[in-house]
Motif scaffolding. Structure first.
Motif, PDB file in Angstrom:
ATOM      1  N   GLU A   1      24.219  20.485  22.441  1.00 11.40           N
ATOM      2  CA  GLU A   1      24.030  21.901  22.759  1.00 11.40           C
ATOM      3  C   GLU A   1      25.359  22.459  23.294  1.00 11.40           C
ATOM      4  N   PRO A   2      25.783  23.631  22.797  1.00  7.88           N
ATOM      5  CA  PRO A   2      27.054  24.197  23.286  1.00  7.88           C
ATOM      6  C   PRO A   2      26.965  24.554  24.763  1.00  7.88           C
ATOM      7  N   GLU A   3      28.117  24.462  25.450  1.00  2.00           N
ATOM      8  CA  GLU A   3      28.144  24.699  26.886  1.00  2.00           C
ATOM      9  C   GLU A   3      29.293  25.630  27.240  1.00  2.00           C
ATOM     10  N   VAL A   4      29.142  26.294  28.368  1.00  2.00           N
ATOM     11  CA  VAL A   4      30.241  27.047  28.968  1.00  2.00           C
ATOM     12  C   VAL A   4      31.098  26.040  29.732  1.00  2.00           C
ATOM     13  N   THR A   5      32.398  26.058  29.507  1.00  4.81           N
ATOM     14  CA  THR A   5      33.263  25.114  30.205  1.00  4.81           C
ATOM     15  C   THR A   5      34.216  25.874  31.120  1.00  4.81           C
ATOM     16  N   GLN A   6      34.459  25.294  32.289  1.00  6.93           N
ATOM     17  CA  GLN A   6      35.338  25.916  33.270  1.00  6.93           C
ATOM     18  C   GLN A   6      36.407  24.928  33.716  1.00  6.93           C
ATOM     19  N   THR A   7      37.612  25.444  33.870  1.00  7.06           N
ATOM     20  CA  THR A   7      38.714  24.631  34.385  1.00  7.06           C
ATOM     21  C   THR A   7      39.526  25.431  35.391  1.00  7.06           C
ATOM     22  N   PRO A   8      40.105  24.764  36.407  1.00  6.48           N
ATOM     23  CA  PRO A   8      39.846  23.376  36.761  1.00  6.48           C
ATOM     24  C   PRO A   8      38.507  23.234  37.470  1.00  6.48           C
ATOM     25  N   SER A   9      38.101  22.015  37.747  1.00 12.72           N
ATOM     26  CA  SER A   9      36.857  21.834  38.499  1.00 12.72           C
ATOM     27  C   SER A   9      37.096  22.114  39.984  1.00 12.72           C
ATOM     28  N   HIS A  10      38.324  21.864  40.443  1.00 12.80           N
ATOM     29  CA  HIS A  10      38.662  22.118  41.838  1.00 12.80           C
ATOM     30  C   HIS A  10      40.094  22.645  41.895  1.00 12.80           C
TER      31      HIS A  10
ATOM     32  N   VAL B   1      35.709  28.968  29.208  1.00 13.45           N
ATOM     33  CA  VAL B   1      35.526  29.097  27.765  1.00 13.45           C
ATOM     34  C   VAL B   1      34.037  29.302  27.536  1.00 13.45           C
ATOM     35  N   PRO B   2      33.639  30.537  27.233  1.00 17.88           N
ATOM     36  CA  PRO B   2      32.214  30.810  26.992  1.00 17.88           C
ATOM     37  C   PRO B   2      31.744  30.138  25.702  1.00 17.88           C
ATOM     38  N   ILE B   3      30.469  30.128  25.495  1.00 16.47           N
ATOM     39  CA  ILE B   3      29.899  29.620  24.241  1.00 16.47           C
ATOM     40  C   ILE B   3      30.371  30.530  23.109  1.00 16.47           C
ATOM     41  N   SER B   4      30.707  29.935  21.978  1.00 12.97           N
ATOM     42  CA  SER B   4      31.546  30.611  20.991  1.00 12.97           C
ATOM     43  C   SER B   4      30.958  31.895  20.409  1.00 12.97           C
ATOM     44  N   ASN B   5      29.695  32.025  20.218  1.00 14.71           N
ATOM     45  CA  ASN B   5      29.162  33.248  19.618  1.00 14.71           C
ATOM     46  C   ASN B   5      28.667  34.237  20.668  1.00 14.71           C
ATOM     47  N   HIS B   6      28.951  33.969  21.930  1.00 11.56           N
ATOM     48  CA  HIS B   6      28.498  34.863  22.995  1.00 11.56           C
ATOM     49  C   HIS B   6      29.420  36.067  23.145  1.00 11.56           C
ATOM     50  N   LEU B   7      28.818  37.174  23.566  1.00 13.87           N
ATOM     51  CA  LEU B   7      29.550  38.443  23.626  1.00 13.87           C
ATOM     52  C   LEU B   7      29.622  39.023  25.034  1.00 13.87           C
TER      53      LEU B   7
ATOM     54  N   PHE C   1      31.427  30.619  39.399  1.00 14.86           N
ATOM     55  CA  PHE C   1      30.706  30.283  38.168  1.00 14.86           C
ATOM     56  C   PHE C   1      30.972  31.332  37.098  1.00 14.86           C
ATOM     57  N   CYS C   2      31.222  30.851  35.906  1.00 11.52           N
ATOM     58  CA  CYS C   2      31.307  31.695  34.726  1.00 11.52           C
ATOM     59  C   CYS C   2      29.990  31.579  33.975  1.00 11.52           C
ATOM     60  N   ALA C   3      29.555  32.651  33.348  1.00 12.66           N
ATOM     61  CA  ALA C   3      28.336  32.620  32.544  1.00 12.66           C
ATOM     62  C   ALA C   3      28.549  33.469  31.297  1.00 12.66           C
ATOM     63  N   SER C   4      27.772  33.178  30.278  1.00 13.68           N
ATOM     64  CA  SER C   4      27.861  33.989  29.062  1.00 13.68           C
ATOM     65  C   SER C   4      26.507  34.053  28.382  1.00 13.68           C
ATOM     66  N   THR C   5      26.357  35.057  27.541  1.00 13.19           N
ATOM     67  CA  THR C   5      25.155  35.197  26.727  1.00 13.19           C
ATOM     68  C   THR C   5      25.516  35.983  25.474  1.00 13.19           C
ATOM     69  N   TRP C   6      24.758  35.792  24.412  1.00 11.86           N
ATOM     70  CA  TRP C   6      25.077  36.510  23.172  1.00 11.86           C
ATOM     71  C   TRP C   6      24.469  37.907  23.164  1.00 11.86           C
ATOM     72  N   ASP C   7      23.477  38.123  24.046  1.00  6.97           N
ATOM     73  CA  ASP C   7      22.815  39.419  24.119  1.00  6.97           C
ATOM     74  C   ASP C   7      22.419  39.651  25.571  1.00  6.97           C
ATOM     75  N   SER C   8      22.602  40.866  26.056  1.00  6.77           N
ATOM     76  CA  SER C   8      22.332  41.104  27.480  1.00  6.77           C
ATOM     77  C   SER C   8      20.853  40.960  27.824  1.00  6.77           C
ATOM     78  N   ASN C   9      19.994  40.885  26.806  1.00  9.43           N
ATOM     79  CA  ASN C   9      18.583  40.640  27.065  1.00  9.43           C
ATOM     80  C   ASN C   9      18.231  39.156  27.049  1.00  9.43           C
ATOM     81  N   GLN C  10      19.201  38.340  26.796  1.00  8.03           N
ATOM     82  CA  GLN C  10      18.956  36.897  26.746  1.00  8.03           C
ATOM     83  C   GLN C  10      19.480  36.217  28.007  1.00  8.03           C
TER      84      GLN C  10
END
Lengths: 113, 110
Positions: free
Chosen positions: A1-10, A24-30, A91-100
């Motif tokens: 399952e694709p994931e949101v990745t964040q760097t650095p961890s600390h 780096v958000p999930i690739s098809n997220h807007l 925390f970074c977050a992403s979604t492909w649609d603001s209703n999701q």
């Protein structure tokens, strides 16, 4: 399952220095978001970003903060001149649609000395 | 202003016992409620959203607009349920931003 990745961890930074947190958000997220969690406190919304511009920001997101999507994959949060009170988990977050539902990264722990 | 209240910071429940994590919200518009879970050293993960009316890992939550509540329930707790649970409120038509509660740390006692 694709994931949101964040760097650095600390990230440890001297007060007054600039810091850039990367996501780096999930690739098809807007839709992209930054949240922070000060130790022992709740997760707080900072900013949302869509179509290459900020769509909403909180009171916390003052002139010291900025976000950018410099290329097709990264989403960065910059703090221009860090303060002790900026120490938190970001925390970074992403979604492909603001209703999701939003998908969260593991977070970056920022420690300001 | 939006607000989410989780009155219990810590909750300990014996394995096999029922679990209820409380969440109340304040919002003048049409709310969208979520439960996120954070297992030890892992990221925030969506557990439930009210519009889907699903049961995930045995958990359910019903939106009660009269009481402005969205309590999370599970009839029989399992050890793997030990985690941090956050109730979150989305606004407008979706979740342009999320307002989180302070979280409840659930510990299942074997």
């Amino acid at each position: 399952e694709p994931e949101v990745t964040q760097t650095p961890s600390h990230q440890v930074t001297q007060m007054g220095q600039e810091v850039i947190l990367r996501c780096v958000p999930i690739s098809n997220h807007l839709y992209f978001y930054w949240y922070r969690q000060i130790l022992g406190q709740k997760v707080e919304f900072l900013v949302s970003f869509y179509n290459n511009e900020i769509s909403e920001k909180s009171e916390i997101f003052d002139d010291q903060f900025s976000v950018e999507r410099p290329d097709g994959s990264n989403f960065t949060l910059k703090i221009r001149s860090t303060k002790l009170e900026d120490s938190a988990m970001y925390f970074c977050a992403s979604t492909w649609d603001s209703n999701q539902p939003q998908h969260f990264g593991d977070g970056t722990r920022l420690s300001i000395l | 202003a939006q607000r989410v209240t989780q009155p219990e910071k810590l909750l300990s429940v014996f394995k096999g016992a029922p679990v209820e994590l409380k969440c109340n919200y304040s919002y003048s518009g049409s709310p969208e409620l979520f439960w996120y879970v954070q297992y030890s050293r892992q990221r925030l993960q969506l557990l439930l959203r009210h519009i889907s009316r699903e049961s995930i890992k045995g958990f359910t939550a019903d939106l009660n607009k009269g009481e402005t509540s969205f309590h999370l329930k599970k009839p029989f707790a399992q050890e793997e349920d030990s985690a941090m649970y956050y109730c979150a409120l989305g606004t407008n038509f979706g979740n342009e931003k999320l307002t989180f509660g302070t979280g409840t740390r659930l510990t299942i006692i074997p």
